[in-house]
Design a protein around this motif. Structure first.
Motif, short mmCIF file in Angstrom:
data_model
loop_
_atom_site.label_atom_id
_atom_site.label_comp_id
_atom_site.label_asym_id
_atom_site.label_seq_id
_atom_site.Cartn_x
_atom_site.Cartn_y
_atom_site.Cartn_z
N LEU A 42 108.18 39.94 2.62
CA LEU A 42 108.22 40.71 3.86
C LEU A 42 107.60 39.98 5.04
O LEU A 42 107.56 40.52 6.14
CB LEU A 42 107.52 42.07 3.68
CG LEU A 42 108.21 43.07 2.74
CD1 LEU A 42 107.45 44.39 2.75
CD2 LEU A 42 109.67 43.28 3.11
N ASP A 43 107.15 38.76 4.85
CA ASP A 43 106.56 38.01 5.97
C ASP A 43 107.62 37.81 7.06
O ASP A 43 108.67 37.21 6.81
CB ASP A 43 106.02 36.67 5.50
CG ASP A 43 104.80 36.81 4.60
OD1 ASP A 43 104.29 37.94 4.46
OD2 ASP A 43 104.36 35.78 4.06
N GLY A 44 107.38 38.38 8.22
CA GLY A 44 108.31 38.29 9.34
C GLY A 44 109.50 39.21 9.23
O GLY A 44 110.38 39.21 10.09
N CYS A 45 109.54 40.02 8.19
CA CYS A 45 110.68 40.89 7.91
C CYS A 45 110.52 42.25 8.61
O CYS A 45 109.45 42.84 8.61
CB CYS A 45 110.79 41.10 6.40
SG CYS A 45 112.23 42.04 5.88
N PHE A 46 111.62 42.75 9.18
CA PHE A 46 111.67 44.10 9.74
C PHE A 46 111.79 45.06 8.56
O PHE A 46 112.70 44.93 7.74
CB PHE A 46 112.88 44.22 10.67
CG PHE A 46 113.16 45.61 11.14
CD1 PHE A 46 112.26 46.27 11.96
CD2 PHE A 46 114.32 46.25 10.78
CE1 PHE A 46 112.51 47.56 12.39
CE2 PHE A 46 114.58 47.54 11.21
CZ PHE A 46 113.67 48.19 12.01
N CYS A 47 110.85 46.00 8.44
CA CYS A 47 110.83 46.89 7.27
C CYS A 47 110.19 48.23 7.60
O CYS A 47 109.66 48.44 8.69
CB CYS A 47 110.08 46.23 6.12
SG CYS A 47 108.35 45.87 6.48
N THR A 48 110.27 49.15 6.64
CA THR A 48 109.63 50.45 6.77
C THR A 48 109.07 50.87 5.42
O THR A 48 109.34 50.25 4.39
CB THR A 48 110.62 51.51 7.30
OG1 THR A 48 109.90 52.68 7.69
CG2 THR A 48 111.68 51.88 6.27
N THR A 49 108.28 51.92 5.45
CA THR A 49 107.78 52.58 4.25
C THR A 49 107.42 54.00 4.68
O THR A 49 107.51 54.33 5.86
CB THR A 49 106.56 51.84 3.64
OG1 THR A 49 106.28 52.43 2.36
CG2 THR A 49 105.34 51.92 4.52
N HIS A 50 107.02 54.82 3.76
CA HIS A 50 106.61 56.18 4.11
C HIS A 50 105.47 56.09 5.11
O HIS A 50 104.58 55.25 4.97
CB HIS A 50 106.17 56.92 2.84
CG HIS A 50 105.93 58.38 3.08
ND1 HIS A 50 104.79 58.85 3.69
CD2 HIS A 50 106.70 59.44 2.79
CE1 HIS A 50 104.87 60.16 3.77
NE2 HIS A 50 106.02 60.54 3.23
N SER A 51 105.49 56.94 6.11
CA SER A 51 104.48 56.88 7.18
C SER A 51 103.05 56.99 6.65
O SER A 51 102.13 56.42 7.24
CB SER A 51 104.74 57.97 8.23
OG SER A 51 104.71 59.26 7.63
N ALA A 52 102.85 57.67 5.53
CA ALA A 52 101.51 57.80 4.96
C ALA A 52 100.98 56.46 4.45
O ALA A 52 99.77 56.30 4.28
CB ALA A 52 101.51 58.83 3.83
N TYR A 53 101.87 55.51 4.20
CA TYR A 53 101.47 54.22 3.62
C TYR A 53 101.61 53.05 4.59
O TYR A 53 101.27 51.92 4.25
CB TYR A 53 102.29 53.93 2.37
CG TYR A 53 102.18 55.02 1.34
CD1 TYR A 53 100.98 55.23 0.67
CD2 TYR A 53 103.24 55.86 1.06
CE1 TYR A 53 100.85 56.25 -0.27
CE2 TYR A 53 103.12 56.88 0.13
CZ TYR A 53 101.92 57.06 -0.53
OH TYR A 53 101.79 58.07 -1.45
N ALA A 54 102.13 53.30 5.79
CA ALA A 54 102.41 52.22 6.74
C ALA A 54 101.16 51.43 7.12
O ALA A 54 101.20 50.20 7.18
CB ALA A 54 103.09 52.78 7.99
N ASP A 55 100.05 52.11 7.38
CA ASP A 55 98.83 51.39 7.75
C ASP A 55 98.34 50.51 6.60
O ASP A 55 97.90 49.39 6.81
CB ASP A 55 97.72 52.36 8.17
CG ASP A 55 97.99 53.02 9.51
OD1 ASP A 55 98.82 52.47 10.28
OD2 ASP A 55 97.38 54.07 9.79
N GLY A 56 98.42 51.02 5.38
CA GLY A 56 98.01 50.24 4.22
C GLY A 56 98.89 49.03 4.02
O GLY A 56 98.41 47.93 3.71
#
Length: 84
Positions: A42-56
């Protein structure tokens, strides 16, 4: 509960990277993005995850370009799909 950074299992990491280098598109659902991040995919990759885990995810994979407002993200250049 947020996934904790685990020791990078060399077989899993090398397998993911090898498949990706051969042209496979990779998909991670929810916290599966952490696995791709721990493998360095994911280095430099545009991505998402559940908002509850985004900061982590941002703390553990600071080079990832995370947009937690998206349900699905596809980085076409890197052939990686992620979902919340």
């Amino acid at each position: 509960m947020m996934p904790k950074r685990r020791a990078r299992h060399p077989t899993t990491r090398s397998s993911l990277r090898a498949q990706h280098e051969r042209g496979a598109e990779l998909v991670a659902l929810g916290t599966g993005a952490f696995v791709l991040g721990w493998a360095g995919l994911l280095d430099g990759c545009f991505c998402t995850t559940h908002s509850a885990y985004a900061d982590g995810l941002a703390r553990q994979v600071p080079a990832a370009r995370i947009d937690a407002s998206r349900l699905i993200a596809h980085d076409r250049e890197r052939r990686i799909w992620t979902s919340a």
